[in-house]
Design an enzyme around this catalytic site. Structure first.
Site, PDB file in Angstrom:
ATOM      1  N   GLU A   1     -24.900 -75.053  -6.402  1.00  0.00           N
ATOM      2  CA  GLU A   1     -24.764 -74.726  -4.971  1.00  0.00           C
ATOM      3  C   GLU A   1     -25.985 -75.167  -4.182  1.00  0.00           C
ATOM      4  O   GLU A   1     -25.914 -75.386  -2.982  1.00  0.00           O
ATOM      5  CB  GLU A   1     -24.566 -73.213  -4.788  1.00  0.00           C
TER       6      GLU A   1
ATOM      7  N   THR B   1     -23.565 -74.730   5.458  1.00  0.00           N
ATOM      8  CA  THR B   1     -23.915 -73.412   4.916  1.00  0.00           C
ATOM      9  C   THR B   1     -25.369 -73.090   5.212  1.00  0.00           C
ATOM     10  O   THR B   1     -25.695 -71.972   5.624  1.00  0.00           O
ATOM     11  CB  THR B   1     -23.617 -73.345   3.408  1.00  0.00           C
TER      12      THR B   1
HETATM   13  N1  HSE Z   1     -22.292 -65.894   1.064  1.00  0.00           N
HETATM   14  C1  HSE Z   1     -22.416 -67.259   1.499  1.00  0.00           C
HETATM   15  C2  HSE Z   1     -22.686 -67.288   2.979  1.00  0.00           C
HETATM   16  C3  HSE Z   1     -21.167 -67.999   1.199  1.00  0.00           C
HETATM   17  O1  HSE Z   1     -21.980 -66.585   3.705  1.00  0.00           O
HETATM   18  O2  HSE Z   1     -23.586 -67.999   3.414  1.00  0.00           O
HETATM   19  C4  HSE Z   1     -21.227 -69.431   1.621  1.00  0.00           C
HETATM   20  O3  HSE Z   1     -20.049 -70.092   1.255  1.00  0.00           O
END
Ligand code: HSE
Length: 307
Positions: free
Chosen positions: A126, A181
């Site tokens: 990730e 993200t």
């Molecule tokens: N928990 C993470 C966020 C998931 O919300 O940034 C990203 O896919």
């Protein structure tokens, strides 16, 4: 030992409102497929999709690189990537490729790793897309069902979701930033009010209870997040209207799917899912945004396919 392994991994939705970086749910909307084959040396990425070919910037590539190093594997690995999950829309696309890569690598080299290690390696991938490691999406994609990510040390707890739980996901046609993200993690406040943390904690706890007691209504009603959703929703034009419309059409709870911009509504098999989906699309249309909707169920995790 096999010379070639193909693994298919599902879409996932992370956070489920108050469970930021902790909750994940595998959903059967789309799937990614990774085929790993042994080659003479190095790591080679083969794909017809627009993806980075450098293992350091490709989620599956980074997983393979990290696993090869950790287990001192001398063979080279070819990674064939077939994307089914739209990338950059909060559907755990990078995570599914990372999850499939970890599970496939484990099988290809007969490592027999436990679930926590598989999730840990998948999570290391990730970093290629999110900039930081978070395990909610990869854990759901590896294990399937509803997952709770307990960290320090990493311990992923899986709960079978209610079989009558349904979701409607609305995916807006937006131009998402390249490192979406990372960008959407940057808007979250570093400090939060104690009263907000109490509210989120109470809702998160109720969501867990809802999964344990197989109660879609308790899950849906507890999808309430007063910390991350308010900070991120400005990145999703029409979000308030999408949410309002979905609730009016019978959704039990609505929030941003993962880091967005997709919006996810929780309901049961008794709900009018088409009505909810259409209402969500109308919400996006009110902000002049086209959208695609998918009705889905919880999914099983990554599985290897006979090819
Ligand atoms: N928990 C993470 C966020 C998931 O919300 O940034 C990203 O896919």
């Amino acid at each position: 030992m096999a010379a070639k392994v193909t693994v298919k991994a599902p879409t996932s939705t992370a956070n489920l409102g108050p469970g930021f970086d902790v909750f994940g749910l595998a959903i059967d909307a789309f799937f990614d497929e990774i085929t790993l084959s042994k080659i003479k040396s190095g790591i080679s990425i083969v794909t017809e999709y627009k993806l980075p070919k450098n293992p350091n910037s490709n989620t599956a590539g980074l997983v393979v690189k990290n696993m090869k190093k950790k287990f001192k594997i001398k063979d080279g690995v070819e990674i064939k990537i077939k994307k089914g999950i739209p990338a950059g829309f909060g559907m755990g696309s990078s995570a599914a490729s990372a999850a499939a890569a970890a599970v496939a690598f484990d099988k290809l080299f007969n490592l027999k790793l436990d679930n926590n290690l598989l999730v840990e390696f998948a999570g290391s991938g990730e970093k290629a897309s999110a900039g930081t490691i978070h395990y909610d999406n990869v854990a759901a994609s590896v294990l399937g069902g509803f997952v709770i990510v307990k960290t320090n040390p990493l311990n992923v707890i899986k709960v079978e979701p209610p079989t009558n739980l349904r979701m409607c996901v609305a995916i807006p046609s937006l131009d998402v930033p390249k490192k979406k993200t990372k960008v959407s993690r940057g808007v979250i406040p570093k400090k939060i009010k104690l009263s907000d943390s109490i509210l989120n904690l109470s809702n998160a706890s109720a969501i867990v209870a809802g999964f344990m007691t197989k109660d879609p209504s308790l899950i849906g009603k507890s999808i309430v997040d007063v910390i991350v959703e308010p900070a991120r929703k400005h990145m999703i034009p029409g979000f308030d209207q999408v949410k309002k419309n979905a609730l009016k059409a019978g959704a039990i709870g609505v929030t941003i799917s993962g880091a967005g911009p997709s919006v996810i509504a929780f309901a049961s098999n008794k709900s009018d899912l088409k009505k909810i989906s259409k209402a969500m699309s109308r919400g996006f249309a009110s902000a002049k945004i086209e959208s695609q909707t998918v009705i889905c169920k919880p999914s099983i995790g990554a599985i290897s396919m006979k090819k």
